[in-house]
Design a protein around this motif. Structure first.
Motif, PDB file in Angstrom:
ATOM      1  N   ASN A   1       0.835  -1.195   0.000  1.00 46.29           N
ATOM      2  CA  ASN A   1       0.000   0.000   0.000  1.00 46.29           C
ATOM      3  C   ASN A   1       0.868   1.243   0.000  1.00 46.29           C
ATOM      4  O   ASN A   1       1.913   1.285   0.643  1.00 46.29           O
ATOM      5  CB  ASN A   1      -0.924   0.011   1.214  1.00 46.29           C
ATOM      6  CG  ASN A   1      -2.037  -1.003   1.094  1.00 46.29           C
ATOM      7  OD1 ASN A   1      -2.883  -0.889   0.228  1.00 46.29           O
ATOM      8  ND2 ASN A   1      -2.024  -2.013   1.943  1.00 46.29           N
TER       9      ASN A   1
ATOM     10  N   GLY B   1      -8.172   7.607  -3.462  1.00 53.95           N
ATOM     11  CA  GLY B   1      -8.157   6.384  -2.696  1.00 53.95           C
ATOM     12  C   GLY B   1      -6.732   6.089  -2.261  1.00 53.95           C
ATOM     13  O   GLY B   1      -5.817   6.874  -2.477  1.00 53.95           O
TER      14      GLY B   1
ATOM     15  N   LYS C   1      -3.616   3.880  -2.884  1.00 55.54           N
ATOM     16  CA  LYS C   1      -3.117   3.035  -3.959  1.00 55.54           C
ATOM     17  C   LYS C   1      -2.486   1.758  -3.415  1.00 55.54           C
ATOM     18  O   LYS C   1      -1.674   1.798  -2.502  1.00 55.54           O
ATOM     19  CB  LYS C   1      -2.092   3.814  -4.768  1.00 55.54           C
ATOM     20  CG  LYS C   1      -1.734   3.199  -6.099  1.00 55.54           C
ATOM     21  CD  LYS C   1      -0.839   4.135  -6.882  1.00 55.54           C
ATOM     22  CE  LYS C   1      -0.542   3.593  -8.266  1.00 55.54           C
ATOM     23  NZ  LYS C   1       0.349   4.494  -9.030  1.00 55.54           N
TER      24      LYS C   1
ATOM     25  N   ASN D   1      -5.477   0.445  -6.883  1.00 57.61           N
ATOM     26  CA  ASN D   1      -5.818   1.822  -6.509  1.00 57.61           C
ATOM     27  C   ASN D   1      -6.683   1.954  -5.261  1.00 57.61           C
ATOM     28  O   ASN D   1      -7.246   3.010  -5.013  1.00 57.61           O
ATOM     29  CB  ASN D   1      -6.502   2.543  -7.674  1.00 57.61           C
ATOM     30  CG  ASN D   1      -5.534   2.810  -8.808  1.00 57.61           C
ATOM     31  OD1 ASN D   1      -4.372   3.133  -8.572  1.00 57.61           O
ATOM     32  ND2 ASN D   1      -5.986   2.641 -10.024  1.00 57.61           N
ATOM     33  N   TYR D   2      -6.821   0.887  -4.487  1.00 62.45           N
ATOM     34  CA  TYR D   2      -7.565   0.972  -3.234  1.00 62.45           C
ATOM     35  C   TYR D   2      -6.846   0.161  -2.169  1.00 62.45           C
ATOM     36  O   TYR D   2      -6.158  -0.818  -2.468  1.00 62.45           O
ATOM     37  CB  TYR D   2      -9.003   0.454  -3.390  1.00 62.45           C
ATOM     38  CG  TYR D   2      -9.908   1.432  -4.078  1.00 62.45           C
ATOM     39  CD1 TYR D   2     -10.613   2.393  -3.367  1.00 62.45           C
ATOM     40  CD2 TYR D   2     -10.051   1.416  -5.466  1.00 62.45           C
ATOM     41  CE1 TYR D   2     -11.439   3.311  -3.997  1.00 62.45           C
ATOM     42  CE2 TYR D   2     -10.877   2.327  -6.108  1.00 62.45           C
ATOM     43  CZ  TYR D   2     -11.569   3.270  -5.372  1.00 62.45           C
ATOM     44  OH  TYR D   2     -12.382   4.165  -6.000  1.00 62.45           O
TER      45      TYR D   2
ATOM     46  N   SER E   1     -10.903  -1.979  -0.261  1.00 66.63           N
ATOM     47  CA  SER E   1     -11.721  -1.029   0.484  1.00 66.63           C
ATOM     48  C   SER E   1     -12.785  -0.345  -0.370  1.00 66.63           C
ATOM     49  O   SER E   1     -13.612   0.386   0.154  1.00 66.63           O
ATOM     50  CB  SER E   1     -10.828   0.040   1.132  1.00 66.63           C
ATOM     51  OG  SER E   1     -10.128   0.769   0.139  1.00 66.63           O
ATOM     52  N   ASN E   2     -12.756  -0.572  -1.677  1.00 70.36           N
ATOM     53  CA  ASN E   2     -13.809  -0.024  -2.542  1.00 70.36           C
ATOM     54  C   ASN E   2     -15.035  -0.932  -2.589  1.00 70.36           C
ATOM     55  O   ASN E   2     -15.952  -0.698  -3.372  1.00 70.36           O
ATOM     56  CB  ASN E   2     -13.279   0.218  -3.952  1.00 70.36           C
ATOM     57  CG  ASN E   2     -12.724  -1.053  -4.593  1.00 70.36           C
ATOM     58  OD1 ASN E   2     -12.668  -2.100  -3.960  1.00 70.36           O
ATOM     59  ND2 ASN E   2     -12.296  -0.953  -5.836  1.00 70.36           N
TER      60      ASN E   2
END
Length: 288
Positions: free
Chosen positions: A71, A80, A82, A102-103, A121-122
């Motif tokens: 991360n 967000g 990445k 990207n999350y 997390s999306n």
């Protein structure tokens, strides 16, 4: 308890996330690096240079690949957090492929039938092809279900069914082949489930409820409220081991109490689960 060896990794932050063992090699994930060490001597076989990205989950080894999650500690504004999924060759430590999602990805991935499956997390569950990191399928739970929240656990896969917990909407059973939803059971504050006897044992540490459901259909077999704060159950044949007010054993077929170990004191909170190894259940305590 005698120390066999000690290895210092110069210039690398000493915070060790976790290690995984295979064929006398210890693969250790530090905050900013991954290293392979001879498990008998501690000799470094290979290691990454310190990286900008932070490794944040436990590593997974399958075949000749080591899978880790990174991360970005300084994500671009409004984009967000990445994250990258990285596959390393366990023989050399060199990257084989990487996938940018990207999350934030804070749960460890799981390997099943040539796929690397993880949640982000999306609100999406991803399945990547293990060999090259390309996308096999994506299930967007945030589109199908609202109010997901951030409370998730790592996926569990059994008999072609992926079990995930995604926030306020609870547990989902997905097809490991397509990502389609098979069933959903609403239970907040999820724990890593146990699977056996044709059942999935789903727990909640905020409501102290344990629910046994049919793994294929999601139909409830039994459910019970327990005292104290639950942690992830361990299933051994027809017995469930988990913490309530003390470390206890319950009948896995009906949830009824069998035995409690009252001599264990100073046990950690609900986030620390027992470990099963060679028929022995180990439970951590604050006293060490």
């Amino acid at each position: 308890g005698k120390r066999l060896w000690r290895t210092e990794l110069k210039g690398v932050p000493t915070y060790t996330l976790s290690s995984v063992y295979k064929d006398n090699i210890l693969y250790s994930v530090l905050r900013k690096g991954v290293y392979a060490l001879n498990a008998a001597t501690g000799q470094v076989l290979w290691g990454n240079e310190p990286l900008i990205y932070h490794f944040t989950t436990h590593p997974v080894v399958d075949g000749n690949l080591l899978f880790v999650v990174m991360n970005d500690p300084n994500p671009p504004p409004l984009s967000g957090i990445k994250a990258k999924i990285l596959a390393l060759d366990i023989r050399t430590g060199k990257p084989v492929w990487e996938n940018d999602v990207n999350y934030l990805t804070s749960e460890s991935p799981v390997v099943y039938d040539g796929k690397l499956i993880y949640g982000a997390s999306n609100g999406k569950i991803y399945a990547l092809n293990q060999s090259d990191g390309t996308t096999n399928w994506i299930r967007d739970l945030s589109v199908d279900y609202s109010n997901l929240g951030s409370d998730r656990v790592s996926p569990t896969v059994h008999n072609n069914i992926v079990l995930v917990h995604n926030g306020n909407q609870g547990y989902f059973a997905l097809s490991a082949q397509t990502g389609s939803i098979i069933w959903n059971h609403k239970l907040s504050s999820g724990l890593s489930p146990a699977i056996g006897n044709g059942l999935a044992y789903l727990g909640s540490y905020s409501t102290n409820k344990l629910v046994a459901v049919n793994l294929s259909t999601g139909v409830v077999a039994w459910e019970k409220d327990y005292p104290g704060h639950l942690n992830s159950p361990i299933l051994v044949k027809n017995r469930l081991y988990f913490r309530t007010n003390g470390f206890s054993v319950y009948n896995a077929l009906n949830g009824e109490f069998i035995q409690s170990f009252t001599t264990i004191s100073g046990m950690y909170g609900n986030e620390k689960a027992a470990i099963l190894s060679d028929g022995v259940v180990y439970y951590p305590a604050e006293s060490g």
